[in-house]
Design a protein around this motif. Structure first.
Motif, PDB file in Angstrom:
ATOM      1  N   SER A 167      -2.996  -4.572   1.482  1.00 50.49           N
ATOM      2  CA  SER A 167      -1.849  -3.792   1.002  1.00 50.49           C
ATOM      3  C   SER A 167      -1.322  -4.239   3.441  1.00 50.49           C
ATOM      4  O   SER A 167      -2.088  -4.323   3.716  1.00 50.49           O
ATOM      5  N   LEU A 168      -0.190  -3.732   2.946  1.00 50.80           N
ATOM      6  CA  LEU A 168       0.229  -3.235   4.562  1.00 50.80           C
ATOM      7  C   LEU A 168       0.106  -1.820   5.032  1.00 50.80           C
ATOM      8  O   LEU A 168       0.214  -0.933   4.073  1.00 50.80           O
ATOM      9  N   ARG A 169      -0.193  -1.461   5.643  1.00 55.41           N
ATOM     10  CA  ARG A 169      -0.716   0.012   6.208  1.00 55.41           C
ATOM     11  C   ARG A 169       0.100  -0.560   7.735  1.00 55.41           C
ATOM     12  O   ARG A 169       0.295  -0.591   9.151  1.00 55.41           O
ATOM     13  N   VAL A 170       1.332   1.011   7.957  1.00 52.58           N
ATOM     14  CA  VAL A 170       1.873   1.147   9.262  1.00 52.58           C
ATOM     15  C   VAL A 170       1.776   2.591   9.690  1.00 52.58           C
ATOM     16  O   VAL A 170       2.415   3.754   8.659  1.00 52.58           O
ATOM     17  N   GLY A 171       1.006   3.333  10.362  1.00 48.59           N
ATOM     18  CA  GLY A 171       0.382   4.094  10.591  1.00 48.59           C
ATOM     19  C   GLY A 171      -0.748   4.751   9.570  1.00 48.59           C
ATOM     20  O   GLY A 171      -1.678   3.830   8.498  1.00 48.59           O
ATOM     21  N   PRO A 172      -0.004   6.256   9.095  1.00 48.57           N
ATOM     22  CA  PRO A 172      -0.669   6.376   7.843  1.00 48.57           C
ATOM     23  C   PRO A 172      -0.070   6.259   6.330  1.00 48.57           C
ATOM     24  O   PRO A 172      -0.724   5.854   5.182  1.00 48.57           O
TER      25      PRO A 172
END
Length: 407
Positions: A167-172
């Motif tokens: 998955s992609l995580r951008v900050g929270p």
């Protein structure tokens, strides 16, 4: 697994439109009483060719959950693997399913998900052919412990693949599905060490980027997220593979992708194979992708049983709702006659499905309406057989359910 269907696969021919496909299917099944499912074999083969072309030489593993018909699996795998790519192996969704397929001649089966089926694991330990043919999926030490205890012996070395979060995580913010707790190279390498110490053979790593493969190109923001995610994963995937290889040596399998992301996954040189299945049947959830043109091959027919109003015809059955978040995208779609729609306050019903539209008045009692399902293999859980149409003739082949199995 020998297929009762012809194994000749045509080259890159023009794919017929939906109208021509439904003309063929409707004519070949005109004597059948709905409800039933029908598959156009010419379109299925064209779709298989398209998946191979999109994979650009990287082998394609067939996702059985999106097929759920052994004859279709055999048809696709019968095309083999060439220097230009092709199909190789099955990604199963159940250990019992994998054992059943091995018993019918299948080899090279990768479980797409972890299993805690203790009885199935005991059967695996007692079958040398299955042990060499089935690769289990793991993402946590507790799974290794359960597998070893269920095997009932420390002398066998089951094959395992590590499922790594793609998955992609951008900050929270988490963009993608909630699958594996493994994400970083260090954590993947640590699980590999525990597996080797527990007498497991670590033969592969899998990355399923659902936020790319399973997300239609519905808007500019979606396309941007998919591009950003592909770049992030390409870097992290290489780092994870390097870290695990430092522990176990070379890997047989670095699996990635799905029908909606074959080009992206296959472009990464570290990937040894991609997975696809939905692209063979092409359900409605795959109608809005930029990477390929949808050519549905699988349909189902329902009978008209009453006419509650001039613009409404009620059909028998049809409540085949797809899994996932509830909403309009998960209901089946009427496609012939054109212009029909489900009623908002009833939808697709358990016993009856009313459809509205100008064409509804032209559907007589006893007439039929053709539908497409929202997801691929799930339709096969509703029917014991699929009527396969080719060159004006048809052959009825059993689904998993028709062979007496529901996993």
């Amino acid at each position: 697994m020998g297929s009762p269907l012809s194994t000749a696969v045509p080259g890159n021919t023009a794919v017929p439109g939906n109208t021509a496909v439904l003309d063929r299917i409707d004519a070949a099944t005109s004597d059948l009483d709905p409800p039933f499912a029908a598959l156009d074999l010419t379109t299925l083969r064209s779709n298989a060719d398209d998946l191979v072309h999109r994979a650009s030489g990287t082998p394609v593993r067939v996702a059985s959950k999106s097929v759920r018909c052994r004859t279709v699996l055999e048809e696709v795998l019968g095309s083999g693997l060439t220097a230009q790519g092709g199909f190789r192996g099955i990604m199963a969704y159940s250990l019992r399913e994998a054992l059943w397929l091995v018993g019918r001649g299948a080899r090279d089966i990768l479980l797409g998900y972890p299993t805690v089926d203790r009885g199935g694991l005991a059967e695996l330990a007692a079958d040398p052919v299955a042990l060499g043919s089935v690769t289990l999926m793991v993402d946590a030490p507790a799974q290794l412990d359960l597998i070893r205890n269920a095997l009932g012996t420390g002398t066998v070395r089951p094959r395992v693949c590590l499922d790594v979060d793609a998955s992609l995580r951008v900050g929270p913010i988490h963009l993608g599905v909630r699958r594996s707790p493994l994400r970083t190279p260090d954590r993947a390498a640590e699980l590999a060490r525990l597996a080797v110490a527990g007498s497991f053979d670590v033969v592969g790593i899998m990355f399923y980027e659902a936020q790319i493969a399973g997300l239609p190109d519905s808007s500019l923001p979606v396309r941007m997220v998919k591009r950003i995610s592909a770049r992030e994963l390409a870097t992290r995937r290489g780092d994870v593979v390097d870290a695990v290889r430092a522990v176990v040596g070379d890997l047989e399998i670095v699996n990635s992708g799905g029908t909606g992301s074959l080009e992206v996954s296959a472009s990464d040189p570290v990937v040894t194979e991609v997975t696809a299945g939905s692209g063979l049947y092409v359900p409605t959830l795959f109608d809005a992708y930029d990477s390929f043109t949808p050519n549905p091959s699988l349909f189902f027919a329902l009978s008209a049983v009453r006419k509650p109003a001039p613009s409404i015809t009620t059909l028998f059955g049809g409540g085949y709702i797809a899994s996932g978040p509830p909403g309009a995208a998960r209901v089946p779609r009427p496609v012939r006659p054109a212009g029909l729609k489900l009623l908002r306050n009833e939808g697709a019903g358990e016993v009856q499905t009313p459809v509205r539209g100008r064409a509804a008045s032209d559907v007589p009692i006893g007439g039929r309406v053709w539908f497409r399902h929202a997801k691929a293999g799930e339709l096969c859980e509703r029917f014991a057989q699929i009527h396969v149409v080719e060159a004006g003739a048809r052959t009825a082949v059993p689904t998993y359910r028709g062979e007496g199995h529901c996993w």
